[in-house]
Design an enzyme around this catalytic site. Structure first.
Site, PDB file in Angstrom:
ATOM      1  N   PHE A 123      46.130  14.649  49.414  1.00  0.00           N
ATOM      2  CA  PHE A 123      45.004  14.096  48.693  1.00  0.00           C
ATOM      3  C   PHE A 123      43.984  13.586  49.542  1.00  0.00           C
ATOM      4  O   PHE A 123      44.368  13.428  50.848  1.00  0.00           O
ATOM      5  CB  PHE A 123      45.595  12.713  47.687  1.00  0.00           C
ATOM      6  CG  PHE A 123      45.447  13.282  46.066  1.00  0.00           C
ATOM      7  CD1 PHE A 123      46.119  14.303  45.830  1.00  0.00           C
ATOM      8  CD2 PHE A 123      44.129  12.477  45.725  1.00  0.00           C
ATOM      9  CE1 PHE A 123      45.942  14.469  44.453  1.00  0.00           C
ATOM     10  CE2 PHE A 123      43.927  13.015  44.324  1.00  0.00           C
ATOM     11  CZ  PHE A 123      44.920  13.722  43.621  1.00  0.00           C
ATOM     12  N   GLN A 156      32.073   4.516  42.748  1.00  0.00           N
ATOM     13  CA  GLN A 156      32.375   5.785  43.260  1.00  0.00           C
ATOM     14  C   GLN A 156      32.031   6.875  42.420  1.00  0.00           C
ATOM     15  O   GLN A 156      32.398   6.717  41.115  1.00  0.00           O
ATOM     16  CB  GLN A 156      33.949   5.863  43.492  1.00  0.00           C
ATOM     17  CG  GLN A 156      34.587   7.281  44.131  1.00  0.00           C
ATOM     18  CD  GLN A 156      35.973   7.077  44.510  1.00  0.00           C
ATOM     19  OE1 GLN A 156      36.705   7.469  43.495  1.00  0.00           O
ATOM     20  NE2 GLN A 156      36.351   6.595  45.581  1.00  0.00           N
ATOM     21  N   HIS A 209      33.182  10.789  41.873  1.00  0.00           N
ATOM     22  CA  HIS A 209      34.241  11.591  42.076  1.00  0.00           C
ATOM     23  C   HIS A 209      33.456  13.198  42.322  1.00  0.00           C
ATOM     24  O   HIS A 209      32.514  13.418  41.574  1.00  0.00           O
ATOM     25  CB  HIS A 209      35.179  11.928  40.874  1.00  0.00           C
ATOM     26  CG  HIS A 209      36.493  12.545  41.179  1.00  0.00           C
ATOM     27  ND1 HIS A 209      36.537  14.037  41.309  1.00  0.00           N
ATOM     28  CD2 HIS A 209      37.778  12.111  41.493  1.00  0.00           C
ATOM     29  CE1 HIS A 209      37.539  14.529  41.871  1.00  0.00           C
ATOM     30  NE2 HIS A 209      38.386  13.343  41.735  1.00  0.00           N
ATOM     31  N   LEU A 260      36.767  15.275  34.494  1.00  0.00           N
ATOM     32  CA  LEU A 260      37.280  15.191  35.583  1.00  0.00           C
ATOM     33  C   LEU A 260      37.915  16.351  35.834  1.00  0.00           C
ATOM     34  O   LEU A 260      38.846  16.770  35.177  1.00  0.00           O
ATOM     35  CB  LEU A 260      38.053  14.117  35.822  1.00  0.00           C
ATOM     36  CG  LEU A 260      38.531  13.777  37.491  1.00  0.00           C
ATOM     37  CD1 LEU A 260      37.351  13.448  38.235  1.00  0.00           C
ATOM     38  CD2 LEU A 260      39.234  12.526  37.365  1.00  0.00           C
ATOM     39  N   GLU A 318      41.301  15.732  42.062  1.00  0.00           N
ATOM     40  CA  GLU A 318      41.488  16.210  43.566  1.00  0.00           C
ATOM     41  C   GLU A 318      42.766  16.941  43.612  1.00  0.00           C
ATOM     42  O   GLU A 318      42.861  17.561  44.799  1.00  0.00           O
ATOM     43  CB  GLU A 318      41.373  14.936  44.292  1.00  0.00           C
ATOM     44  CG  GLU A 318      41.130  14.872  45.635  1.00  0.00           C
ATOM     45  CD  GLU A 318      40.580  13.611  46.319  1.00  0.00           C
ATOM     46  OE1 GLU A 318      41.244  13.072  47.082  1.00  0.00           O
ATOM     47  OE2 GLU A 318      39.540  12.915  45.750  1.00  0.00           O
ATOM     48  N   ARG A 365      36.012  10.565  48.956  1.00  0.00           N
ATOM     49  CA  ARG A 365      35.171  11.198  47.902  1.00  0.00           C
ATOM     50  C   ARG A 365      33.656  10.899  47.990  1.00  0.00           C
ATOM     51  O   ARG A 365      32.799  11.573  47.566  1.00  0.00           O
ATOM     52  CB  ARG A 365      35.558  10.448  46.460  1.00  0.00           C
ATOM     53  CG  ARG A 365      37.183  10.771  46.128  1.00  0.00           C
ATOM     54  CD  ARG A 365      37.682  10.567  45.019  1.00  0.00           C
ATOM     55  NE  ARG A 365      38.900  11.025  44.374  1.00  0.00           N
ATOM     56  CZ  ARG A 365      39.646  10.427  43.671  1.00  0.00           C
ATOM     57  NH1 ARG A 365      39.341   9.193  43.270  1.00  0.00           N
ATOM     58  NH2 ARG A 365      40.857  10.861  43.134  1.00  0.00           N
ATOM     59  N   HIS A 369      32.822   7.749  38.675  1.00  0.00           N
ATOM     60  CA  HIS A 369      34.270   7.732  38.291  1.00  0.00           C
ATOM     61  C   HIS A 369      35.087   6.443  38.427  1.00  0.00           C
ATOM     62  O   HIS A 369      35.954   6.161  37.505  1.00  0.00           O
ATOM     63  CB  HIS A 369      34.811   8.640  39.239  1.00  0.00           C
ATOM     64  CG  HIS A 369      36.568   8.845  39.179  1.00  0.00           C
ATOM     65  ND1 HIS A 369      37.107   9.465  38.176  1.00  0.00           N
ATOM     66  CD2 HIS A 369      37.250   8.724  39.972  1.00  0.00           C
ATOM     67  CE1 HIS A 369      38.275   9.356  38.460  1.00  0.00           C
ATOM     68  NE2 HIS A 369      38.635   9.109  39.393  1.00  0.00           N
ATOM     69  N   ARG A 378      37.298   3.990  46.964  1.00  0.00           N
ATOM     70  CA  ARG A 378      38.452   4.110  46.984  1.00  0.00           C
ATOM     71  C   ARG A 378      39.109   5.720  47.178  1.00  0.00           C
ATOM     72  O   ARG A 378      38.483   6.423  47.095  1.00  0.00           O
ATOM     73  CB  ARG A 378      38.858   3.875  45.491  1.00  0.00           C
ATOM     74  CG  ARG A 378      40.339   4.023  45.237  1.00  0.00           C
ATOM     75  CD  ARG A 378      40.658   3.759  43.553  1.00  0.00           C
ATOM     76  NE  ARG A 378      39.955   4.542  42.679  1.00  0.00           N
ATOM     77  CZ  ARG A 378      40.530   5.973  42.739  1.00  0.00           C
ATOM     78  NH1 ARG A 378      41.391   6.441  43.098  1.00  0.00           N
ATOM     79  NH2 ARG A 378      39.772   6.560  41.698  1.00  0.00           N
TER      80      ARG A 378
END
Length: 576
Positions: free
Chosen positions: A116, A237, A239, A249, A252, A283, A349, A391
Site C-alpha cells: 500500500f 486528503q 485520494h 473510490l 489503493e 496520496r 477522502h 494519512r
C-alpha cells in the site's frame, strides 16, 4: 423529551465506536447512538486493507511502520501517538482475527498482506507488504465483525438517532448528549459519566468526494460550537483514484496489486514524481502529480482526468482480489477493468484534522493538552495526531481499532472511578431552539442550493492546490453563505423521518467545518502534506512545524498553536 442514563454513551457506530463499545461491554452500562444503522457506517466504505507489521509475507517491524507514518504525515505527526499506532496495530489485528474477521490467507493459513502507498521496508528502501485485507471489502468486514461482537456482548443500540448537542457543565465536565429520534422527531437526553464522539468525517463539504451522504461533520461541528478547539483542520486528503466526476473510490489496493497510473499519452507518469515507490507514493503526492499532468496538457483528451490501468494484471487477480472495484467500474462506467482503462481523478477522502485528543482518546481543550473530564473522541472525527499532514493508506482502519480500543478501555476505568454529574436545568434547550428555528423560519433560501455552492467553492479554493487569494475569496463566500443560511426555509414541517430538517441541520455543521478549514489553511503559509499553497510551495519547519488549533469565541475565530511531539525521527526532506 425522553431521558436515558448510561455510564458510557458512544456517538457513532463505525469502527472506532464499535471497537470502544466492545471494550466497555460487560464492564459498565453502555449505549451506542448512531445516525445510521450500524453496518451502514462509513467504515464500511474502506476497501483495501488495515496496516500492521505482522511480517507474514516478508520481513517487517513496527518501527518501520512508525517511521512511514511519521514521514508520510510530513513530520507533523505526534510521534508518541505514531508509536502507539504501530506497536498496538499488531495486537488489534490479532484481536479482530479472534473475533472472527475473515482475512485473506496465505497458502499456509496466516493473514495475507499486500502493498500500500507509503509503506516501506527498512526506513524507505522500497515497498513492503503490510496491509492485511479481506479482498477489497476490509472496512465492511470490520463493521460486520465488530457489530456482531457488540451484539453478542449485549451493547444497547439507538439506531437512527441524530446527535444535536453535547452537554458540558460550567466547569467543563461532560455530562451527556442530546439527540433526535429520526423516526419520531422526539428529543432524547442521554445522561452519562463519559461520552465518546466517533462520528466520522466531513467530506461532504467538497463537491467531488468519496464520503457517504451522512459524512457531514456532526460531532466535529458540535464540539466546535461548544468551545472545543479543532486541530489541523487545513489538512484534508484527496485520494488519487476516484471515478471521474463521481468521486466513488477505487481502492489503493488496485495499485497495491500492480495497477498503474497513465496520462493521456499512455505514460507511467509517477516515474517523474516518485521514482522509488512510483504509483504507491503517499496520496497527497500522487494527487498533486495527477493535477500537474493535467495542467501540463497530458490529461486524457484535454480533460481533467487520467487513466488507472489494470489491464496487464491477470483476470483472476482483478476478479477475486478486487471484486467490489470491478463491480463499481462495470456498474457506474460500463467498462470492464480486465480490458479497459479506467478514468480517474482525485476525490476528497479523509480529514487528518478534527477534535484534539491524547493517546487515550481524551478530548483536550488547550495547547497544554488539558483533558475535558468525561469526553473522548476517536476515529476520523478525532485528531490524535497520528496522521499529521497526510494519512497513509490503511492507517485509517488501524486508527479506528487502536484508538477506539484505547478510548474504550480508558472510559471503562473512568466510569468506575467517577459518579454522574448533574444535568443542566433544561439540557435540550439549544437543540430544541435550533429545530424550532429551522421549522418556523420563513426565508427564501434553499438548503440544497447553499450546499451546492458551498461544495463548489470548497472544491475550487480549498482543494488539492490552494492560494492566499483563493482562500480569502473562499472566506468571503462562506460569510455570504452563512448569512443566507439564516434565511432558509423548509417545506416539510412533519416530525416523522423529516429528511429536509436533517439536511438543514447538517448544512449548518458543514458550514462550521468549512470555516475552520478555510481560516486554518489561510494562516498556514507553507506547503506540507495535503495542504499545498502555490504561493508558499516549500515546507517551512522553522515557522510551521506546529499544530494549528482553531476555536470559536465571542470575538470570532481564534487561532493558536501547539508543538509537534518528536521522539525518534527528526524532520527530513520527504523523498520517495
Amino acid at each position: 423529551m425522553v431521558f436515558h442514563r448510561f455510564d458510557a454513551v458512544i456517538v457513532g457506530a463505525g469502527g472506532a465506536g464499535l471497537m470502544a463499545a466492545a471494550q466497555l461491554a460487560g464492564k459498565c452500562n453502555v449505549a451506542v447512538v448512531s445516525k445510521l444503522y450500524p453496518v451502514r457506517s462509513h467504515t464500511g466504505a474502506a476497501q483495501g486493507g488495515i496496516a500492521a507489521a505482522l511480517g507474514n509475507v516478508e520481513e517487517d517491524h513496527w518501527i518501520w511502520h512508525m517511521f512511514d507514518t511519521v514521514k508520510g504525515g510530513d513530520y507533523l505527526v505526534d510521534q508518541d501517538a505514531a508509536e502507539v499506532l504501530a506497536r498496538e496495530a499488531i495486537d488489534a489485528i490479532i484481536e479482530l482475527e479472534h473475533w472472527g474477521f475473515p482475512f485473506n490467507r496465505t497458502p499456509d493459513g496466516r493473514i495475507d498482506q499486500r502493498r500500500f502507498g507509503g509503506h516501506t521496508r527498512n526506513f524507505g528502501e522500497g515497498p513492503v507488504r503490510r496491509a492485511c485485507y479481506a479482498a477489497d471489502r476490509t472496512g465492511h468486514m470490520i463493521l460486520q465483525t465488530l457489530y456482531q461482537t457488540a451484539l453478542k456482548r449485549q451493547v444497547t443500540f439507538f439506531d437512527e438517532f441524530m446527535m444535536l448537542d453535547l452537554l458540558l457543565t460550567d466547569d467543563g465536565v461532560c455530562t451527556g448528549i442530546v439527540a433526535m429520534d429520526i423516526e419520531t422527531g422526539d428529543i432524547h437526553v442521554f445522561h452519562a459519566k463519559a461520552v465518546l464522539l466517533a462520528t466520522g468525517g466531513f467530506g461532504r463539504v467538497f463537491k467531488v468526494t468519496s464520503n457517504a451522504l451522512a459524512a457531514t461533520g456532526d460531532g466535529v461541528a458540535i464540539a466546535f460550537r461548544r468551545g472545543i478547539p479543532l486541530e489541523d483542520m487545513e489538512f484534508y486528503q484527496f485520494h488519487p483514484t476516484g471515478i471521474y466526476k463521481m468521486g466513488i473510490l477505487l481502492s489503493e489496493a488496485c495499485r497495491g496489486e500492480g495497477g498503474i497510473l497513465r496520462n493521456g499519452l499512455g505514460e507511467r507518469f509517477m516515474e517523474r514524481y516518485a521514482p522509488t515507490l512510483l504509483d504507491l507514493a503517499p496520496r497527497d503526492m500522487v494527487s498533486r502529480a495527477i493535477y500537474q499532468e493535467i495542467r501540463a496538457g497530458r490529461g486524457v483528451d484535454g480533460k481533467d482526468y487520467v487513466w488507472l490501468d489494470l489491464t496487464h494484471l491477470p483476470a483472476e487477480v482483478i476478479e477475486t482480489k478486487l471484486p467490489d472495484i470491478t463491480d463499481f467500474v462495470r456498474t457506474y462506467l460500463g467498462l470492464d477493468p480486465v480490458k479497459d482503462l479506467i478514468p480517474i481523478q482525485p476525490t476528497a477522502h479523509y480529514a487528518m484534522g478534527g477534535i484534539p485528543t491524547d493517546v487515550d482518546g481524551r478530548v483536550t481543550i488547550d495547547a497544554q493538552n488539558t483533558p475535558i473530564p468525561g469526553l473522548y473522541a476517536a476515529g476520523e472525527c478525532a485528531c490524535v495526531s497520528v496522521h499529521g499532514a497526510n494519512r497513509l493508506g490503511t492507517n485509517s482502519l488501524v486508527d479506528l481499532v487502536v484508538f477506539g480500543r484505547r478510548a474504550g478501555r480508558h472510559m471503562a476505568r473512568f466510569v468506575q472511578e467517577n459518579d454522574f454529574h448533574p444535568l443542566p436545568k433544561d439540557p435540550a434547550y439549544r437543540a430544541r431552539a435550533e429545530i424550532e428555528w429551522i421549522r418556523e423560519n420563513d426565508g427564501t433560501e434553499r438548503v440544497a442550493q447553499i450546499r451546492a455552492e458551498l461544495q463548489e467553492a470548497m472544491m475550487t479554493d480549498a482543494g488539492v492546490f490552494r492560494t492566499g487569494d483563493g482562500l480569502k475569496r473562499l472566506q468571503q463566500k462562506l460569510g455570504e453563505l452563512r448569512n443566507r443560511y439564516t434565511q432558509i426555509r423548509i417545506d416539510d414541517k412533519s416530525r416523522t423521518f423529516n429528511m429536509e430538517l436533517m439536511e438543514a441541520i447538517e448544512l449548518g455543521f458543514l458550514l462550521d467545518c468549512a470555516e475552520a478549514i478555510a481560516a486554518s489553511a489561510l494562516a498556514r503559509e507553507e506547503s506540507r502534506g495535503a495542504h499545498y499553497r502555490e504561493d508558499f510551495p516549500a515546507r517551512d519547519d522553522a515557522n510551521w512545524l506546529k499544530h494549528t488549533l482553531i476555536a470559536r469565541t465571542s470575538g470570532g475565530l481564534q487561532l493558536f498553536y501547539k508543538p509537534v511531539v518528536i521522539t525518534r525521527f527528526e524532520p527530513k526532506e520527504r523523498v520517495y
